[in-house]
Design an enzyme around this catalytic site. Structure first.
Site, mmCIF file in Angstrom:
data_model
loop_
_atom_site.group_PDB
_atom_site.id
_atom_site.type_symbol
_atom_site.label_atom_id
_atom_site.label_comp_id
_atom_site.label_asym_id
_atom_site.label_seq_id
_atom_site.Cartn_x
_atom_site.Cartn_y
_atom_site.Cartn_z
ATOM 1 N N LYS A 231 2.888 2.735 -13.643
ATOM 2 C CA LYS A 231 1.476 2.404 -13.405
ATOM 3 C C LYS A 231 0.495 3.441 -13.965
ATOM 4 O O LYS A 231 -0.621 3.090 -14.339
ATOM 5 C CB LYS A 231 1.222 2.212 -11.906
ATOM 6 C CG LYS A 231 1.795 0.919 -11.354
ATOM 7 C CD LYS A 231 1.347 0.688 -9.924
ATOM 8 C CE LYS A 231 1.980 -0.572 -9.372
ATOM 9 N NZ LYS A 231 1.437 -0.936 -8.060
ATOM 10 N N ASP B 260 -4.579 -3.772 -7.331
ATOM 11 C CA ASP B 260 -3.956 -3.419 -6.047
ATOM 12 C C ASP B 260 -5.022 -3.094 -4.990
ATOM 13 O O ASP B 260 -4.993 -3.629 -3.878
ATOM 14 C CB ASP B 260 -3.042 -2.195 -6.209
ATOM 15 C CG ASP B 260 -1.747 -2.523 -6.928
ATOM 16 O OD1 ASP B 260 -1.236 -3.646 -6.757
ATOM 17 O OD2 ASP B 260 -1.236 -1.647 -7.652
ATOM 18 N N ILE C 238 0.606 -1.291 4.524
ATOM 19 C CA ILE C 238 0.779 -1.951 3.218
ATOM 20 C C ILE C 238 2.230 -2.312 2.940
ATOM 21 O O ILE C 238 2.534 -2.937 1.928
ATOM 22 C CB ILE C 238 0.187 -1.113 2.066
ATOM 23 C CG1 ILE C 238 0.939 0.204 1.900
ATOM 24 C CG2 ILE C 238 -1.287 -0.875 2.266
ATOM 25 C CD1 ILE C 238 0.624 0.876 0.559
ATOM 26 N N ASN D 60 -2.118 -1.915 -12.869
ATOM 27 C CA ASN D 60 -1.024 -2.839 -12.502
ATOM 28 C C ASN D 60 -1.135 -4.180 -13.220
ATOM 29 O O ASN D 60 -0.245 -5.013 -13.093
ATOM 30 C CB ASN D 60 -0.971 -3.056 -10.983
ATOM 31 C CG ASN D 60 -2.052 -4.008 -10.519
ATOM 32 O OD1 ASN D 60 -3.195 -3.903 -10.947
ATOM 33 N ND2 ASN D 60 -1.695 -4.951 -9.669
ATOM 34 N N TYR E 152 5.618 -4.437 3.213
ATOM 35 C CA TYR E 152 5.984 -5.814 3.594
ATOM 36 C C TYR E 152 7.481 -6.002 3.759
ATOM 37 O O TYR E 152 7.954 -7.107 4.008
ATOM 38 C CB TYR E 152 5.371 -6.864 2.654
ATOM 39 C CG TYR E 152 5.668 -6.702 1.189
ATOM 40 C CD1 TYR E 152 6.905 -7.051 0.658
ATOM 41 C CD2 TYR E 152 4.695 -6.206 0.340
ATOM 42 C CE1 TYR E 152 7.165 -6.902 -0.689
ATOM 43 C CE2 TYR E 152 4.948 -6.042 -1.018
ATOM 44 C CZ TYR E 152 6.186 -6.383 -1.520
ATOM 45 O OH TYR E 152 6.440 -6.226 -2.852
ATOM 46 N N ARG F 280 -0.046 14.104 5.596
ATOM 47 C CA ARG F 280 0.827 15.237 5.938
ATOM 48 C C ARG F 280 0.426 16.468 5.122
ATOM 49 O O ARG F 280 0.312 17.561 5.652
ATOM 50 C CB ARG F 280 2.278 14.842 5.639
ATOM 51 C CG ARG F 280 3.268 15.941 5.834
ATOM 52 C CD ARG F 280 4.662 15.452 5.558
ATOM 53 N NE ARG F 280 4.855 15.009 4.168
ATOM 54 C CZ ARG F 280 5.992 14.554 3.688
ATOM 55 N NH1 ARG F 280 7.057 14.445 4.470
ATOM 56 N NH2 ARG F 280 6.085 14.183 2.433
ATOM 57 N N ALA G 263 -2.006 9.837 1.231
ATOM 58 C CA ALA G 263 -2.877 10.217 0.113
ATOM 59 C C ALA G 263 -2.122 10.139 -1.209
ATOM 60 O O ALA G 263 -2.368 10.922 -2.122
ATOM 61 C CB ALA G 263 -3.444 11.617 0.336
ATOM 62 N N SER H 159 7.040 -11.160 -8.250
ATOM 63 C CA SER H 159 5.926 -11.625 -9.088
ATOM 64 C C SER H 159 6.302 -12.799 -9.996
ATOM 65 O O SER H 159 5.498 -13.731 -10.146
ATOM 66 C CB SER H 159 5.358 -10.472 -9.919
ATOM 67 O OG SER H 159 4.790 -9.521 -9.058
HETATM 68 P P1 ATR Z 1 2.674 5.700 -3.267
HETATM 69 O O1 ATR Z 1 2.335 5.564 -4.723
HETATM 70 O O2 ATR Z 1 3.561 4.589 -2.738
HETATM 71 O O3 ATR Z 1 1.470 5.904 -2.414
HETATM 72 P P2 ATR Z 1 3.344 8.520 -3.271
HETATM 73 O O4 ATR Z 1 2.271 8.792 -4.273
HETATM 74 O O5 ATR Z 1 4.679 9.160 -3.455
HETATM 75 O O6 ATR Z 1 3.663 6.957 -3.155
HETATM 76 O O7 ATR Z 1 2.763 8.884 -1.810
HETATM 77 C C1 ATR Z 1 3.531 8.794 -0.663
HETATM 78 C C2 ATR Z 1 2.659 9.025 0.572
HETATM 79 O O8 ATR Z 1 3.515 8.914 1.719
HETATM 80 C C3 ATR Z 1 2.022 10.410 0.646
HETATM 81 O O9 ATR Z 1 0.841 10.327 1.404
HETATM 82 C C4 ATR Z 1 3.103 11.184 1.410
HETATM 83 O O10 ATR Z 1 2.626 12.334 2.072
HETATM 84 P P3 ATR Z 1 2.603 13.788 1.326
HETATM 85 O O11 ATR Z 1 1.432 13.746 0.401
HETATM 86 O O12 ATR Z 1 2.439 14.754 2.425
HETATM 87 O O13 ATR Z 1 3.925 13.881 0.610
HETATM 88 C C5 ATR Z 1 3.517 10.151 2.432
HETATM 89 N N1 ATR Z 1 4.837 10.383 2.995
HETATM 90 C C6 ATR Z 1 6.041 10.040 2.468
HETATM 91 N N2 ATR Z 1 7.029 10.393 3.283
HETATM 92 C C7 ATR Z 1 6.465 10.975 4.370
HETATM 93 C C8 ATR Z 1 6.961 11.548 5.594
HETATM 94 N N3 ATR Z 1 8.265 11.595 5.850
HETATM 95 N N4 ATR Z 1 6.059 12.036 6.483
HETATM 96 C C9 ATR Z 1 4.732 11.980 6.227
HETATM 97 N N5 ATR Z 1 4.201 11.460 5.099
HETATM 98 C C10 ATR Z 1 5.044 10.973 4.187
#
Ligand code: ATR
Length: 276
Positions: A66, A102, A218, A87, A220, A151, A127, A17
């Protein structure tokens, strides 16, 4: 007097940034500087008070602040409040207002690919916090149907339950999402699967993907995740996370200066930094 902007986060060393905004200040002849500030969780409140006392004009907020930053601001824009994350902060005469660029940045990035959002149905994978910003912003932009697969299904159910905008949504299990993939015109990957250094693995199988579907990831770093590689082999139109990063920055810059900057030049600069 020179205006001061910045970004607070922990870690902050790799943030792109400062270069992005300093390039823009140069380009538009604005007498301002944008600095990275390494702020730990326990120093967040003091840092925000300090930034305000110094009369900083605005700043960005990144991981891990955030959500917690919201306790220390004077006002929160309604979309940011619904998303539960800020953000971008603007300082107007000592009043700090928090925004989320974002989610809207993601939507603008899609539109820049020529995607006509209104008539489309979309599937979001994931999610977490990023998914929440994107889901709410896509719903606000008027997409009629946005289904979710995560998941952990409970987290997706919670997103659907708390969305303040009118949108049809189903939470799918993995098998149903994989089987119905061809029904979507837009698929958005928001999980951390595929992000450096976890390069391997896919959140779901892309076997049923139709040609011409827009598939966005999302992430990069790397520029092309395994997910995008597979999607591209199936004839999808792919988009990586550079678009979202560029447009969240462009929207922040516009809030601070009133100028919506040239996003093509910004994109080229970011790609050069990422070795693309
Ligand atoms: P961010 O703010 O980057 O979105 P987060 O709030 O920690 O980070 O969310 C991570 C996302 O990646 C969630 O949807 C998570 O799934 P869960 O809610 O089931 O934890 C998903 N994620 C991370 N590692 C994963 C994995 N190995 N398999 C499937 N989903 C994964």
């Amino acid at each position: 007097m020179k205006k001061l902007f910045g970004v607070i986060g922990d870690p902050i060393g790799h943030s792109m940034s400062p270069e992005m905004h300093n390039n823009l200040f140069d380009f538009y002849g604005i007498d301002a500087v944008y600095l990275p500030f390494h702020v730990s969780k326990q120093n967040l409140e003091a840092a925000v008070k300090g930034l305000k006392a110094l009369g900083v004009s605005g700043f960005n907020v990144t991981i891990p602040h955030k959500t917690t930053i919201m306790d220390f601001l004077d006002q929160i824009d309604p979309l940011a409040k619904a998303i539960g994350a800020v953000n971008t902060v603007q300082n107007e005469n000592g009043c700090l207002t928090g925004y989320n660029t974002d989610g809207p940045g993601f939507v603008k990035g899609l539109e820049s690919m020529g995607a006509d959002l209104g008539s489309r149905s979309a599937l979001i994978i994931g999610a977490g916090g990023a998914s929440r910003a994107i889901y709410f912003s896509m719903a606000q932009a008027g997409i009629k149907q946005i289904d979710l697969y995560n998941r952990t299904a409970d987290r997706a159910e919670e997103l659907v339950r708390t969305c303040p905008f009118k949108v049809r949504s189903k939470v799918l299990d993995r098998e149903t999402a994989e089987k119905s993939l061809h029904e979507y015109q837009l698929i958005v990957q928001t999980t951390s699967i595929g992000m450096f250094p976890n390069l391997e693995g896919l959140p779901l199988s892309l076997d049923q993907l139709s040609q011409g579907t827009i598939v966005s990831d999302i992430i990069y770093n790397p520029l092309k995740t395994k997910f995008l590689e597979e999607a591209s082999k199936k004839g999808a139109k792919i988009q990586n996370g550079v678009g979202m990063f560029v447009f969240q920055g462009a929207l922040a810059f516009e809030k601070w200066t009133g100028i919506f900057p040239d996003t093509e030049t910004m994109r080229r600069n970011v790609l050069r930094n990422l070795g693309g």
